[in-house]
Design a protein around this motif. Structure first.
Motif, mmCIF file in Angstrom:
data_model
loop_
_atom_site.group_PDB
_atom_site.id
_atom_site.type_symbol
_atom_site.label_atom_id
_atom_site.label_comp_id
_atom_site.label_asym_id
_atom_site.label_seq_id
_atom_site.Cartn_x
_atom_site.Cartn_y
_atom_site.Cartn_z
ATOM 1 N N ARG A 56 0.828 -1.211 0.000
ATOM 2 C CA ARG A 56 0.000 0.000 0.000
ATOM 3 C C ARG A 56 0.863 1.263 0.000
ATOM 4 N NH1 ARG A 56 -5.338 0.097 1.480
ATOM 5 N NH2 ARG A 56 -5.105 1.730 3.050
ATOM 6 N N ALA A 57 1.994 1.207 0.684
ATOM 7 C CA ALA A 57 2.884 2.373 0.699
ATOM 8 C C ALA A 57 3.590 2.538 -0.644
ATOM 9 C CB ALA A 57 3.911 2.230 1.821
ATOM 10 N N VAL A 58 4.136 1.445 -1.182
ATOM 11 C CA VAL A 58 4.951 1.528 -2.396
ATOM 12 C C VAL A 58 4.101 1.828 -3.624
ATOM 13 C CG1 VAL A 58 6.423 0.197 -3.967
ATOM 14 C CG2 VAL A 58 6.788 0.072 -1.493
ATOM 15 N N ARG A 59 3.005 1.090 -3.794
ATOM 16 C CA ARG A 59 2.246 1.225 -5.044
ATOM 17 C C ARG A 59 1.060 2.174 -4.956
ATOM 18 N NH1 ARG A 59 1.610 -4.703 -7.827
ATOM 19 N NH2 ARG A 59 0.556 -5.194 -5.864
ATOM 20 N N HIS A 60 0.648 2.516 -3.725
ATOM 21 C CA HIS A 60 -0.555 3.339 -3.597
ATOM 22 C C HIS A 60 -0.360 4.600 -2.771
ATOM 23 C CE1 HIS A 60 -2.581 -0.031 -5.451
ATOM 24 N NE2 HIS A 60 -2.134 -0.826 -4.496
ATOM 25 N N GLY A 61 0.815 4.774 -2.163
ATOM 26 C CA GLY A 61 1.093 6.003 -1.432
ATOM 27 C C GLY A 61 0.354 6.139 -0.121
ATOM 28 N N ILE A 62 0.069 5.019 0.544
ATOM 29 C CA ILE A 62 -0.681 5.039 1.806
ATOM 30 C C ILE A 62 0.186 4.415 2.897
ATOM 31 C CG2 ILE A 62 -2.797 4.341 2.991
ATOM 32 C CD1 ILE A 62 -4.021 3.932 0.165
ATOM 33 N N ALA A 63 0.495 5.197 3.924
ATOM 34 C CA ALA A 63 1.317 4.705 5.025
ATOM 35 C C ALA A 63 0.514 3.727 5.887
ATOM 36 C CB ALA A 63 1.820 5.867 5.872
ATOM 37 N N ARG A 64 1.204 3.030 6.768
ATOM 38 C CA ARG A 64 0.552 2.031 7.622
ATOM 39 C C ARG A 64 -0.521 2.658 8.492
ATOM 40 N NH1 ARG A 64 1.911 -0.750 12.654
ATOM 41 N NH2 ARG A 64 1.238 -2.928 12.539
ATOM 42 N N SER A 67 3.166 2.100 -9.056
ATOM 43 C CA SER A 67 1.889 1.375 -9.160
ATOM 44 C C SER A 67 1.917 0.348 -10.279
ATOM 45 C CB SER A 67 0.736 2.361 -9.387
ATOM 46 O OG SER A 67 0.831 2.973 -10.670
ATOM 47 N N LEU A 68 2.827 0.508 -11.252
ATOM 48 C CA LEU A 68 2.921 -0.436 -12.367
ATOM 49 C C LEU A 68 3.708 -1.693 -12.005
ATOM 50 C CD1 LEU A 68 3.646 1.923 -15.408
ATOM 51 C CD2 LEU A 68 1.527 0.729 -14.882
ATOM 52 N N MET A 69 4.383 -1.700 -10.878
ATOM 53 C CA MET A 69 5.209 -2.849 -10.518
ATOM 54 C C MET A 69 4.347 -4.079 -10.274
ATOM 55 S SD MET A 69 8.049 -1.026 -8.049
ATOM 56 C CE MET A 69 8.843 -2.580 -7.646
ATOM 57 N N THR A 70 4.884 -5.242 -10.618
ATOM 58 C CA THR A 70 4.151 -6.488 -10.476
ATOM 59 C C THR A 70 4.111 -6.933 -9.012
ATOM 60 O OG1 THR A 70 6.124 -7.861 -10.792
ATOM 61 C CG2 THR A 70 4.910 -7.193 -12.782
ATOM 62 N N ASP A 71 3.153 -7.797 -8.699
ATOM 63 C CA ASP A 71 3.074 -8.374 -7.357
ATOM 64 C C ASP A 71 4.388 -9.065 -6.994
ATOM 65 O OD1 ASP A 71 0.498 -7.506 -7.179
ATOM 66 O OD2 ASP A 71 -0.422 -9.481 -7.035
ATOM 67 N N GLU A 72 4.950 -9.802 -7.935
ATOM 68 C CA GLU A 72 6.174 -10.542 -7.669
ATOM 69 C C GLU A 72 7.315 -9.604 -7.293
ATOM 70 O OE1 GLU A 72 8.931 -13.981 -9.763
ATOM 71 O OE2 GLU A 72 7.692 -12.692 -11.026
ATOM 72 N N ASP A 73 7.444 -8.500 -8.028
ATOM 73 C CA ASP A 73 8.528 -7.561 -7.733
ATOM 74 C C ASP A 73 8.333 -6.878 -6.388
ATOM 75 O OD1 ASP A 73 9.899 -8.189 -9.997
ATOM 76 O OD2 ASP A 73 9.475 -6.331 -11.077
ATOM 77 N N VAL A 74 7.105 -6.517 -6.057
ATOM 78 C CA VAL A 74 6.848 -5.887 -4.766
ATOM 79 C C VAL A 74 7.150 -6.866 -3.627
ATOM 80 C CG1 VAL A 74 5.067 -4.885 -3.280
ATOM 81 C CG2 VAL A 74 5.158 -4.255 -5.688
#
Length: 453
Positions: A107-115, A130-137
């Motif tokens: 949520r932080a990396v791809r959506h800009g929402i902190a914990r 936001s374009l990064m794949t699930d595997e890469d994240v």
């Protein structure tokens, strides 16, 4: 009196209703799907692909302060609303991300929402990530949780004054301008060449090149996040005093005359025979990221960039003209700018403006010299600069600053000559522009001396 006050009360009531609605809109929870892949257990024994992804995403450049521990944050980042300090992304449980689950991290990396639910400032390039794949994240999460040393380092207080420091308006911005949580991930099938597709993924996604090199709208969002728009990578704002140049195929102020080898050399060593000027922000990118990428990935990036056509109209032109070199070599100085060039620049950049390949930048036809915004050139003359040293090019080539000996008017005359000589056809520089950049340099110097730094 009662009648004249009523319109003000109505206007105030409408404003309060709008603000309340915006606040509720910003605070309304954003739901994101659970990430679909867990990190592989085998990665716990080594850096795995996550370490390479951290390099490709250039995490260290922002999240490691000079002299600080890796990824412990504290780097001062200038923004239009004030100074922002990068956060600690080590697995420290008190000041870092040690308590983050994989979904929290996503949520932080791809959506800009902190914990805690707050929206991150878009200095964090989550619109690109936001374009990064699930595997890469998932691999990136594994790297930061298991292969980065925890560091107790709370982030300094941001230097953004109230009311601009309130986070909920940033939440409104995110919901209006960042990609939707349901937006599709990167689609490689739109490219017929797998190499170009890989380059596009790196540029548009983890490499977040558009964050700097794409122009922004009045509301500060990038005008394009991919090559579906000619605005993508068409040149961005001034960052730390340096102009983020046009990366499209414009022959004058873009990469139109560059080969794939030129692009690869710049990303690997910060220099090439075209001799672009690599400013401080891009120097960090080369040192922390692109110089460490594989040859295959650098070639993929170059291959993708070469597919980008020019903007509809060049902002500058170049047509090689020997008249300038002939006049300077014969000692004919047509104006004060030519005199200043002969006195201060010709010994390195030569009377023909050709410099020395891979050592001293050439000026004739240089994209930075032809940029619509001359701030990079002004900064170079006033304060100097140096190219970074990398494994493949360890020498840190430098240019001294001349601000101590040249007035604002003289710098303007010199650069006007440079931008119109040897066939360069770019707009002149004013003393007012030079004074503005000089003042910015003074402010930055003062900020570096402050106790927070």
């Amino acid at each position: 009196m009662r009648g004249s006050a009523r319109p003000w009360l109505v206007s105030l009531s409408i404003l309060l209703v709008i603000l309340a609605g915006a606040y509720l809109y910003a605070r309304w929870p954003t739901h994101t799907r659970a990430i679909l892949r867990q990190p592989a257990a085998g990665h716990l024994l080594h850096d795995g692909p996550g370490g390479y992804l951290a390099i490709a995403a250039d995490c260290a450049a922002c999240h490691t302060a000079p002299g600080g521990k890796p990824f412990a944050g504290g780097l001062r980042l200038e923004s239009p609303v004030g100074a922002i300090y990068s956060t600690n992304i080590t697995p420290d449980h008190e000041s870092g991300i040690g308590n983050y689950t994989l979904d929290d991290f996503d949520r932080a990396v791809r959506h800009g929402i902190a914990r805690n639910g707050a929206t991150l400032y878009p200095a964090m390039p989550y619109p690109s990530y936001s374009l990064m794949t699930d595997e890469d994240v998932a691999d990136l999460y594994d790297y930061f949780m298991h292969h980065v040393e925890p560091a107790a380092a709370p982030a300094p207080v941001n230097g953004i004054p109230w009311p601009l420091s309130m986070r909920w308006p940033v939440g409104v911005w995110r919901k209006l301008f960042a990609p939707s949580p349901d937006a599709p991930q990167f689609n490689a099938s739109r490219f017929s060449d797998p190499q170009v597709a890989r380059g596009a993924y790196l540029v548009e996604g983890p490499g977040h090149c558009g964050s700097c090199h794409t122009p922004r709208a009045f509301t500060l969002q990038e005008k394009a996040l991919n090559d579906s728009s000619p605005d993508f990578l068409a040149g961005g704002p001034v960052i730390d005093g340096w102009v983020a140049v046009n990366l499209r195929g414009n022959p004058a102020d873009g990469l139109g005359r560059w080969t794939q080898s030129d692009i690869v050399a710049t990303l690997r060593t910060a220099r090439n025979k075209e001799q672009t000027v690599v400013g401080s922000a891009m120097s960090d990118v080369v040192v922390h990221s692109t110089s460490q990428l594989t040859d295959a990935d650098l070639l993929a990036i170059a291959s993708y960039l070469k597919t980008l056509g020019p903007m509809a109209k060049d902002q500058a032109q170049f047509a090689a003209n020997p008249a300038t070199a002939t006049a300077l070599a014969a000692g004919r100085e047509s104006n004060r700018g030519a005199e200043l060039y002969d006195d201060n620049c010709a010994v390195c950049h030569r009377t023909d403006g050709a410099g020395s390949p891979n050592v001293l930048p050439k000026i004739a036809g240089n994209p930075t010299a032809l940029s619509a915004n001359a701030d990079s050139l002004i900064r170079l003359v006033l304060a100097g600069s140096s190219l970074p040293g990398t494994a493949d090019a360890p020498s840190t080539l430098g240019m001294p600053g001349f601000g101590w000996r040249l007035s604002n008017e003289e710098v303007a005359q010199l650069l006007t000559f440079v931008r119109s000589g040897w066939g360069n056809q770019a707009a002149g520089v004013s003393a007012h522009d030079v004074a503005r950049v000089r003042a910015e340099l003074d402010e930055q110097a003062a900020a570096l001396k402050s106790p927070k730094n």
